[in-house]
Scaffold this active site. Sequence first.
Site, PDB file in Angstrom:
ATOM      1  N   THR A  47       0.783  -1.169   0.182  1.00  0.00           N
ATOM      2  CA  THR A  47       0.118   0.358   0.234  1.00  0.00           C
ATOM      3  C   THR A  47       1.028   0.879  -0.348  1.00  0.00           C
ATOM      4  O   THR A  47       2.146   1.300   0.292  1.00  0.00           O
ATOM      5  CB  THR A  47      -1.003  -0.005   1.071  1.00  0.00           C
ATOM      6  N   VAL A  54     -13.737  -2.953   0.705  1.00  0.00           N
ATOM      7  CA  VAL A  54     -13.408  -1.604   1.135  1.00  0.00           C
ATOM      8  C   VAL A  54     -12.525  -1.970   2.460  1.00  0.00           C
ATOM      9  O   VAL A  54     -13.188  -1.903   3.588  1.00  0.00           O
ATOM     10  CB  VAL A  54     -14.614  -0.520   0.723  1.00  0.00           C
ATOM     11  N   GLY A  55     -11.401  -1.017   2.695  1.00  0.00           N
ATOM     12  CA  GLY A  55     -10.563  -1.216   3.563  1.00  0.00           C
ATOM     13  C   GLY A  55     -10.452   0.672   3.540  1.00  0.00           C
ATOM     14  O   GLY A  55     -10.913   1.508   3.595  1.00  0.00           O
ATOM     15  N   ASP A  56      -9.446   0.304   4.969  1.00  0.00           N
ATOM     16  CA  ASP A  56      -9.506   2.048   5.872  1.00  0.00           C
ATOM     17  C   ASP A  56      -8.663   2.889   4.793  1.00  0.00           C
ATOM     18  O   ASP A  56      -9.121   4.318   4.904  1.00  0.00           O
ATOM     19  CB  ASP A  56      -8.366   1.775   6.611  1.00  0.00           C
ATOM     20  N   THR A 113      -1.258   2.010   6.939  1.00  0.00           N
ATOM     21  CA  THR A 113      -1.169   0.932   6.117  1.00  0.00           C
ATOM     22  C   THR A 113      -1.244   0.212   6.978  1.00  0.00           C
ATOM     23  O   THR A 113      -0.853   0.028   8.695  1.00  0.00           O
ATOM     24  CB  THR A 113       0.616   0.868   5.435  1.00  0.00           C
TER      25      THR A 113
HETATM   26  N1  ASP Z   1      -4.332  -0.909   4.771  1.00  0.00           N
HETATM   27  C1  ASP Z   1      -4.777  -1.702   3.380  1.00  0.00           C
HETATM   28  C2  ASP Z   1      -6.035  -2.621   3.770  1.00  0.00           C
HETATM   29  O1  ASP Z   1      -6.578  -2.928   4.137  1.00  0.00           O
HETATM   30  C3  ASP Z   1      -4.014  -2.807   3.387  1.00  0.00           C
HETATM   31  C4  ASP Z   1      -2.170  -2.277   3.351  1.00  0.00           C
HETATM   32  O2  ASP Z   1      -2.063  -1.609   3.732  1.00  0.00           O
HETATM   33  O3  ASP Z   1      -1.833  -3.271   3.377  1.00  0.00           O
HETATM   34  O4  ASP Z   1      -6.854  -2.442   2.742  1.00  0.00           O
END
Ligand code: ASP
Length: 296
Positions: A165, A194-196, A216
């Site tokens: 990310t 959908v993530g953060d 991340t």
């Molecule tokens: N935070 C990102 C998600 O959960 C993944 C990552 O940062 O590796 O979509």
Amino acid sequence: MAARSFGPVIVVHGGAGKVAPDLVEVRRAGIRAAVTNGLQLLTAGGSAVEAVEQAVKTLEDDPAFNAGRGACLNRDGEIELDASIMDGRNLAAGAIGAVKRIANPVMLARAVMEAGGPVLLVGEGAGQFAAAVGIAECGVDVLITKRQRARWATMREDNAESVGTVGAVALDRTGHLAAATSTGGLLLKAPGRVGDSALIGCGTYADDQRGAASCTGDGEAIIKLALAKTALEFLQNGEDPMAAARRAVGELTARIGAEVGIILLDRYGRIGMARNTAQMACACIRNDNADPELFD
Ligand code: ASP
């Protein structure tokens, strides 16, 4: 009294986790290029928003990162991308979630922000918006790399390579802050998840009165603690950015126990970064420094 500006400065991260050995140098070069591109814009008088967009776009175009081209695949073997951007000057924000055929999700997120309507668009609706503002769809072959297809095919769950990310925070010459984040999410994630990175306050936040943050790691944990905003609230209570970043990651570790990382910048251009993972490639560069400082 207006706060004295200490810009320009820009900080970039390439994801928290554990990097496959053959990607360490490639990613360092990518982070270096991203932060240098961002600083060039800032020294030419560009805004913090333009700089974080440019830095994140640089990494979306680099297949060594899990964002744009090179993003990881979901359970169905498809790419679904999340991104967000925020302007600390006026709290304008834009985000997209689960988009499938957009090469530079951060540019689409910025277009959502500039349109001034909804803050978050997902799936088909985000695709329709992209067409309406002239951002062309790309083929899935442009986005899916051999490496990510192989990871998906073998369904490796050993986390040998779980990072990528990307995010950036910047302070421009006029003292304004911005933040942006972009990701393919987690390998084998549920379709539609959908993530953060698409959620303002969770993966991304910027406010000239506080600071700017990009996160991340485990998106579900970051969402539960609204990590970006939480870290900036620590800043507002007088902590320096390094202490605020550590406290935010420490609180998440203690309460949820997931793997995360964060970069922070305050309105004086002071930098903070923290992680509870093996690695988080970061770079920062300020004013006319010839060379970025790199951190693993
Ligand atoms: N935070 C990102 C998600 O959960 C993944 C990552 O940062 O590796 O979509």
